[in-house]
Write a protein that holds these residues in place. Structure first.
Motif, mmCIF file in Angstrom:
data_model
loop_
_atom_site.group_PDB
_atom_site.id
_atom_site.type_symbol
_atom_site.label_atom_id
_atom_site.label_comp_id
_atom_site.label_asym_id
_atom_site.label_seq_id
_atom_site.Cartn_x
_atom_site.Cartn_y
_atom_site.Cartn_z
ATOM 1 N N LEU A 172 99.229 62.295 51.062
ATOM 2 C CA LEU A 172 98.941 62.200 49.795
ATOM 3 C C LEU A 172 99.657 63.192 48.915
ATOM 4 O O LEU A 172 100.316 64.046 49.097
ATOM 5 C CB LEU A 172 97.313 62.937 49.829
ATOM 6 N N VAL A 173 99.860 62.731 47.599
ATOM 7 C CA VAL A 173 100.322 63.579 46.579
ATOM 8 C C VAL A 173 98.871 63.713 45.426
ATOM 9 O O VAL A 173 98.402 62.726 44.838
ATOM 10 C CB VAL A 173 101.381 62.678 45.588
ATOM 11 N N ASN A 174 98.725 64.909 45.339
ATOM 12 C CA ASN A 174 97.630 65.213 44.514
ATOM 13 C C ASN A 174 98.193 65.494 43.022
ATOM 14 O O ASN A 174 98.630 66.804 42.881
ATOM 15 C CB ASN A 174 96.736 66.585 45.021
ATOM 16 N N LEU A 175 97.871 64.561 41.941
ATOM 17 C CA LEU A 175 98.384 64.844 40.723
ATOM 18 C C LEU A 175 97.646 65.829 39.986
ATOM 19 O O LEU A 175 98.262 66.280 39.011
ATOM 20 C CB LEU A 175 98.468 63.374 40.107
ATOM 21 N N ALA A 176 96.598 66.156 40.257
ATOM 22 C CA ALA A 176 95.916 67.042 39.678
ATOM 23 C C ALA A 176 96.357 68.520 39.937
ATOM 24 O O ALA A 176 96.363 69.177 38.864
ATOM 25 C CB ALA A 176 94.152 67.114 40.067
ATOM 26 N N THR A 177 96.583 68.829 41.096
ATOM 27 C CA THR A 177 97.092 70.095 41.374
ATOM 28 C C THR A 177 98.585 70.094 41.839
ATOM 29 O O THR A 177 99.270 71.107 41.904
ATOM 30 C CB THR A 177 96.422 70.660 42.660
ATOM 31 N N MET A 178 99.243 68.903 41.466
ATOM 32 C CA MET A 178 100.762 68.693 41.962
ATOM 33 C C MET A 178 101.196 69.470 43.380
ATOM 34 O O MET A 178 101.805 70.178 43.246
ATOM 35 C CB MET A 178 101.609 69.270 40.688
ATOM 36 N N ILE A 219 101.691 73.530 48.276
ATOM 37 C CA ILE A 219 101.025 73.826 47.026
ATOM 38 C C ILE A 219 101.822 73.855 45.905
ATOM 39 O O ILE A 219 103.267 73.723 46.005
ATOM 40 C CB ILE A 219 100.036 75.214 47.129
ATOM 41 N N HIS A 220 101.515 73.534 44.609
ATOM 42 C CA HIS A 220 102.271 73.319 43.515
ATOM 43 C C HIS A 220 103.302 74.496 43.424
ATOM 44 O O HIS A 220 104.591 74.250 43.090
ATOM 45 C CB HIS A 220 101.358 73.668 42.188
ATOM 46 N N GLU A 221 103.080 75.647 43.658
ATOM 47 C CA GLU A 221 104.062 76.874 43.547
ATOM 48 C C GLU A 221 105.209 76.808 44.374
ATOM 49 O O GLU A 221 106.514 76.989 43.958
ATOM 50 C CB GLU A 221 103.350 78.328 43.614
ATOM 51 N N GLN A 222 104.804 76.450 45.622
ATOM 52 C CA GLN A 222 105.998 76.376 46.684
ATOM 53 C C GLN A 222 106.809 74.822 46.141
ATOM 54 O O GLN A 222 108.052 75.018 46.333
ATOM 55 C CB GLN A 222 105.657 76.056 48.028
#
Length: 167
Positions: free
Chosen positions: A35-41, A67-70
């Motif tokens: 999955l790619v979560n577009l809400a949390t990138m 996660i997004h930050e990484q």
């Protein structure tokens, strides 16, 4: 040309190893999600498997997350060592809600101090069955150079479901 991220490279290692074990009939893959979560990138990959025996056996789900930050830090070149979190869940259905403390201690020995082990028990009504979920999470990020750690996690997971199947 596509430049794979740390997530992509770790996913290929995990997925390839698990499917090789499935081809060798050591385990049976029961589910897979990418999955790619577009809400949390963020990115997430999970693969579930069990032992290839007739009796109902525990099922393992290994989930790799970035996660997004990484992810953004890696793509923008702002992180020198981006990494992923790994979560392992082991599911089994029992006729009792009782917890075998000795079994829990044996599972802790398999996984060691680098993993936080939690046990959740829920009751299914009206069948009066109990769902036991052993949840393990890495206390550190898994880096691209740590591919062997993922292979060890698969081995620990197989040892865990073998132990739970012996009950």
């Amino acid at each position: 040309m596509f430049d794979p991220t740390t997530f992509d490279n770790l996913k290929v290692i995990l997925e390839g190893y698990v499917y090789d074990l499935d081809l060798d009939n050591v385990i049976v893959v029961t589910d897979r999600s990418d999955l790619v979560n577009l809400a949390t990138m963020s990115r997430s990959f999970s693969i579930s498997f069990k032992l290839p025996i007739e009796n109902p056996t525990p099922t393992v789900k290994i989930q790799l997350e970035m996660i997004h930050e990484q992810l953004s830090g890696e793509l923008l070149g702002k992180l020198e060592h981006p990494g992923c979190r790994v979560k392992i869940k082991i599911y089994e259905v029992k006729e009792s809600s009782s917890i075998d403390e000795i079994l829990v201690e044996r599972l802790k020995r398999i996984w060691g101090k680098s993993y936080d082990l939690k046990l959740y028990v829920t009751q299914q009504i009206p069948e009066n069955r109990f769902h036991h979920q052993y949840s393990l999470e890495t206390l550190m990020l898994v880096l691209e150079v740590d591919g062997e750690i993922l292979l060890n996690m698969v081995e620990y997971a197989m040892d865990s479901i073998k132990l739970l199947s012996q009950e």
